[in-house]
Design an enzyme around this catalytic site. Structure first.
Site, PDB file in Angstrom:
ATOM      1  N   GLU A   1       1.030  -1.450   0.065  1.00 12.33           N
ATOM      2  CA  GLU A   1      -0.031  -0.194   0.122  1.00 12.33           C
ATOM      3  C   GLU A   1       0.867   1.336  -0.075  1.00 12.33           C
ATOM      4  O   GLU A   1       0.735   2.167   0.873  1.00 12.33           O
ATOM      5  CB  GLU A   1      -0.861  -0.079   1.335  1.00 12.33           C
ATOM      6  CG  GLU A   1      -2.179  -1.013   0.930  1.00 12.33           C
ATOM      7  CD  GLU A   1      -3.112  -1.007   2.145  1.00 12.33           C
ATOM      8  OE1 GLU A   1      -3.045   0.049   3.080  1.00 12.33           O
ATOM      9  OE2 GLU A   1      -4.356  -1.723   1.939  1.00 12.33           O
ATOM     10  N   GLU A   9      -5.358  -8.414  -0.580  1.00 12.04           N
ATOM     11  CA  GLU A   9      -6.048  -8.039   0.422  1.00 12.04           C
ATOM     12  C   GLU A   9      -7.332  -7.826   0.080  1.00 12.04           C
ATOM     13  O   GLU A   9      -7.673  -6.947  -0.566  1.00 12.04           O
ATOM     14  CB  GLU A   9      -5.506  -6.843   1.359  1.00 12.04           C
ATOM     15  CG  GLU A   9      -4.041  -7.156   1.999  1.00 12.04           C
ATOM     16  CD  GLU A   9      -3.760  -6.186   3.050  1.00 12.04           C
ATOM     17  OE1 GLU A   9      -4.530  -5.300   3.464  1.00 12.04           O
ATOM     18  OE2 GLU A   9      -2.362  -5.931   3.201  1.00 12.04           O
TER      19      GLU A   9
HETATM   20  O1  AHR Z   1      -5.265  -6.361   6.759  1.00 10.42           O
HETATM   21  C1  AHR Z   1      -4.907  -4.977   7.596  1.00 10.42           C
HETATM   22  C2  AHR Z   1      -4.192  -3.904   6.981  1.00 10.42           C
HETATM   23  O2  AHR Z   1      -5.205  -3.493   6.046  1.00 10.42           O
HETATM   24  C3  AHR Z   1      -3.010  -4.241   6.364  1.00 10.42           C
HETATM   25  O3  AHR Z   1      -1.722  -4.063   7.049  1.00 10.42           O
HETATM   26  C4  AHR Z   1      -2.737  -2.859   5.392  1.00 10.42           C
HETATM   27  O4  AHR Z   1      -2.194  -3.520   4.207  1.00 10.42           O
HETATM   28  C5  AHR Z   1      -4.395  -2.714   4.982  1.00 10.42           C
HETATM   29  O5  AHR Z   1      -4.416  -1.231   5.234  1.00 10.42           O
END
Ligand code: AHR
Length: 519
Positions: free
Chosen positions: A174, A295
Site C-alpha cells: 500500500e 488483501e
Molecule cells: O489487513 C490489515 C491492513 O489493511 C494491512 O496491514 C494493510 O495493508 C491494509 O490497510
C-alpha cells in the site's frame, strides 16, 4: 407467487481458468494473528516448534494454497534481519505500524517452517517504505540462493540447508497510502520499485514480482498511481496488487448497500484492469500484467475510531479502542463476523470468481484472529467465524473454469444502481464433471425461485444444495455457541434435481452442485 430468477450459464463460453492462488490468504505481524494464532508455545495444541496444530488443521481445511507474509502495514517498518537467528538474541522492537511490541520470536524461518506444515506456499513482501533496495536483495539471497554467500550461508547456519525458493514477492505494501511508513509519490515509488526489482531479479531471475498498486477510491491518486507506476514498471513486474475492504460500520451504508458490495468490487477490479489495459495499449506491449488482489475482506473497523469513510483520507494514525499502545500481540482488529458479513463475503467471492480471467492471485485478509475467518483463544480453543464458510465453499468447489453466465431477475435499489436480486457465478470442474453455481439471494423479504439453464453441459442433475442463511443477520459464532452461524443442506427433491428449478431462501448464500456430462 415467488419472485423468479432465471440463470443461464454456458460451458462453451469461458471466462477463464481459476488459478488456485485466488484462494490464498494473508498473515501479518498484527495483533494476535501470529502470536497465539499461528504460534503459541506451551499451548496444549502446540507442536514441538510452538505452532498451533488446531490452526494448522483449519488452514488445511480451508484449502489455502499460499499465504502472504509478514505484512501489511507492518512490513514497511520491519527489518527482516531482526527475525532470524537464535531467538534469545532477536531484538524486541516497537512496531510503529500497529503501535505494538514485536518480540521477533516468530520470524522468517519459522514462517517458512509453518508454511511447510500448513502445506502452503509462502509469499513474501519486502519493505520498500523504510528499508533499502539492498536489503530487499539480501532477503531474496537469504531465502533463495543455494549457498556460498554471506546471506545464504547464514540461512544454512540457521538450520535451513535447502533454499526456500520463494516465488512470489510483493514490492512493498500500500505504498500509495499516507498511512504507510515511508509512503512515496507514484513517481518515487516507481523508481524505487524498479531498482528493487532489478536487484531482486539479479539474485533470483525466476521470481515473480507484484507492484503495489492503487486500492482506495477516496485517495485523489486512485488509478493515476497505477498509470504512473505501470508506465515505469510494466516490463519488470508480473502482477499489480490492489486491496479491497467493505464495511458497514455503525450501519453507515445500511444493509442493502453493504450486501451490494460485490458490485463495488466488480467496479474496482474493472478499474484496475482498465489501468493495466491502458498502459499495455499505450506502450504496445504483448505481455499482460495480471491482478493480485492480495488483501480483500469485509472489515467493519469495529475498534478503530473514525466516523465516516472521509475521516480515513489523510489518516496516518489509527486510534484503537481495543488495546493500549505498545502491548505484545494485543487483541486488535478482532472482528466478530455476523451472518450478514458472511453473506457479503459470499457476494465478494462471486465477483472474485467472475474476474478470474485477470485476477490470478487473491489473499483473504487475514487468516487468523485479525479480520479473519478463524479465531483462537490464548491458551484456549479455536472457532470458525461465519465468514469461514463462504470462503471454504469457494475454495472447495470453485476450482476449474468459470463459464459465462447471465441472470434475469427483479431488481433491488442500491447505491451502486439497480441490481438483480440474485448474483451468481458458475465454475465447471472437468476433473469431477461437476458444475457449481454460487448464488447470493439479496432479497430481504422473500425466497426466490431460481431456474438454472446450464447449456452445453449435457445431462445435468442438481445433486447438492448448501445454504447459509438465518433469521438473525447479526448472529455470530462464539466459543459458547460455535455453530450458531453454519451452513445447512437443503434436501434436493427428485423433480428439482432434473427440472433445475430450486428455491433460494431469502437473504442466503447458496452453493448449488450439479453433476454434468464429461466433455
Ligand atoms: O489487513 C490489515 C491492513 O489493511 C494491512 O496491514 C494493510 O495493508 C491494509 O490497510
Amino acid at each position: 407467487m415467488l419472485k423468479k430468477a432465471e440463470y443461464l450459464a454456458d460451458r462453451e463460453f469461458k471466462v477463464g481458468e481459476v488459478d488456485e492462488k485466488v484462494f490464498s490468504s494473508f498473515a501479518e505481524h498484527l495483533g494476535r494473528c501470529i502470536y497465539s494464532g499461528l504460534y503459541e508455545p506451551g499451548h496444549p495444541e502446540a507442536d514441538e516448534q510452538g505452532f498451533r496444530k488446531d490452526t494448522l488443521k483449519l488452514v488445511k481445511e480451508l484449502g489455502v494454497p499460499m499465504v502472504r507474509y509478514p505484512g501489511g502495514n507492518f512490513v514497511s517498518c520491519f527489518d527482516w534481519t531482526d527475525s532470524i537467528g537464535p531467538k534469545e538474541e532477536r531484538p524486541r522492537r516497537m512496531d510503529y505500524a500497529w503501535a505494538s511490541i514485536e518480540t521477533n520470536e516468530f520470524g522468517l524461518d519459522e514462517f517458512v517452517d509453518w508454511a511447510k506444515k500448513a502445506e502452503i506456499e509462502p509469499m513474501m513482501a519486502v519493505n520498500l517504505g523504510t528499508d533499502s533496495i539492498r536489503s530487499a536483495g539480501y532477503l531474496v539471497e537469504y531465502c533463495n540462493h543455494p549457498s556460498g554467500t554471506y546471506w545464504s550461508d547464514l540461512r544454512i547456519k540457521n538450520g535451513h540447508k535447502e533454499p526456500y525458493n520463494i516465488k512470489y514477492w510483493c514490492l512493498g505494501n500500500e505504498m500509495e497510502g499516507p498511512w504507510q511508513a515511508g509512503h512515496l509519490s507514484a513517481e518515487d515509488y516507481a523508481k524505487k520499485a524498479l531498482e528493487a526489482a532489478k536487484v531482486m531479479r539479479w539474485v533470483d531471475p525466476s521470481i515473480k514480482l507484484i507492484a503495489s498498486g492503487s486500492s482506495y477510491e477516496m485517495l485523489s491518486s486512485y488509478l493515476d498511481w497505477d498509470r504512473t507506476i505501470l508506465m515505469e514498471l510494466y516490463d519488470h513486474i508480473d502482477y499489480i496488487s490492489t486491496h479491497a475492504y467493505y464495511m458497514n460500520k455503525n450501519n453507515c451504508v445500511g444493509t442493502t448497500n453493504y450486501l451490494a458490495s460485490y458490485k463495488q468490487l466488480d467496479t474496482h477490479l474493472k478499474a484496475t484492469q482498465t489501468a493495466l489495459d491502458f498502459v499495455q495499449a499505450k506502450t504496445a506491449k504483448e505481455k499482460t500484467v495480471q491482478i493480485c488482489l492480495d488483501e480483500w475482506n469485509v472489515w467493519n473497523f469495529s475498534d478503530i475510531v473514525f466516523n465516516s469513510m472521509s475521516d480515513l483520507i489523510g489518516m496516518t494514525t489509527f486510534k484503537m479502542t481495543s488495546a493500549k499502545p505498545w502491548e505484545v500481540a494485543p487483541s486488535i482488529l478482532e472482528e466478530k463476523y455476523s451472518l450478514l458479513d458472511a453473506l457479503v463475503l459470499g457476494g465478494l467471492a462471486i465477483t472474485l470468481l467472475q474476474h478470474v480471467d485477470r485476477v490470478k492471485i487473491a489473499c483473504l485478509a487475514q487468516l487468523v484472529n485479525v479480520i479473519a475467518p478463524i479465531t483462537t483463544k490464548r491458551n484456549g480453543g479455536i472457532l470458525k467465524q461465519s465468514t469461514f464458510y463462504p470462503f471454504l465453499h469457494m475454495s472447495q468447489y470453485g476450482r476449474g473454469e468459470v463459464v459465462k453466465s447471465v441472470v434475469k431477475a427483479p431488481k433491488y435499489e442500491s447505491m451502486y444502481g439497480n441490481l438483480p436480486i440474485v448474483e451468481a457465478v458458475t465454475v465447471y470442474n472437468p476433473d469431477d464433471s461437476t458444475a457449481t453455481v454460487f448464488a447470493l439471494n439479496c432479497d430481504q423479504e422473500e425466497n426466490v425461485e431460481f431456474r438454472a439453464e446450464l447449456n452445453h453441459f449435457g445431462s445435468v442433475t442438481l445433486v447438492q444444495h448448501i445454504v447459509l442463511d438465518g433469521s438473525d443477520l447479526e448472529a455470530t459464532n462464539t466459543f459458547e455457541d460455535p455453530e450458531n452461524v453454519a451452513p445447512r443442506e437443503i434436501a434436493v427433491e427428485a423433480d428439482e434435481a432434473k427440472s433445475l428449478t430450486t428455491v433460494l431462501p431469502k437473504l442466503s448464500w447458496n452453493v448449488l452442485r450439479y453433476s454434468v456430462d464429461k466433455q
